[in-house]
Design a protein around this motif. Structure first.
Motif: not given
Length: 159
Positions: A39-40, A43, A46-47, A51, A54-55, A57-58, A61-62
């Protein structure tokens, strides 16, 4: 999983039930670490691509995956103990300090809806479902064992 513990002649039998576990605690931690790493990495990519959320949301989500895995692990800690002796049949659950069901073995009925349906112990209008967290084949095995143990306890004369 069904463990049968015999206390000795004339003293009764205990059936200890617990749900099957697919993984150990170390494997659960390794699973979370692998999922969080993936996930990271996504993210951070994405960053890097622009984005900025993204971090965040990661992180969210974590936390949700960690909570789901923790909940799943806690469900595996449930236990039931069915104690069948010459004087009483008792059902104990891990979360409760007192038995949820207690009756004399002569008056206990074993109720099974289907071959793999719910299993209930009943006496004097009180019903207690046992082994709900077991798979169908384990429930059939539990029903057979309970039937045999209850019949044996009724056949044993009390003094």
């Amino acid at each position: 999983m069904i463990e049968m513990v015999s206390s000795g002649p004339g003293t009764g039998t205990q059936l200890r039930l617990r749900p099957p576990r697919a993984m150990t605690a170390r494997q659960f931690v390794a699973l979370f670490a692998a999922l969080a790493t993936a996930m990271w990495l996504v993210a951070l990519l994405g960053w890097w691509a622009g984005n900025v959320f993204a971090p965040a949301f990661a992180l969210l989500h974590s936390a949700m995956v960690a909570a789901a895995l923790r909940w799943s692990w806690r469900l595996g800690e449930r236990r039931e103990v069915i104690s069948i002796g010459p004087e009483a049949v008792e059902v104990w659950r891990s979360a409760q300090p007192a038995p949820v069901f207690r009756a004399h073995p002569v008056w206990v009925r074993l109720e099974v809806a289907d071959d793999d349906g719910p299993i209930q112990l009943a006496s004097s209008g009180v019903r207690c479902q046992v082994g709900a967290f077991l798979g169908p084949s384990e429930r059939r095995q539990l029903a057979q064992r309970l039937r045999a143990i209850l019949e044996a306890s009724r056949a044993t004369p009390t003094t």
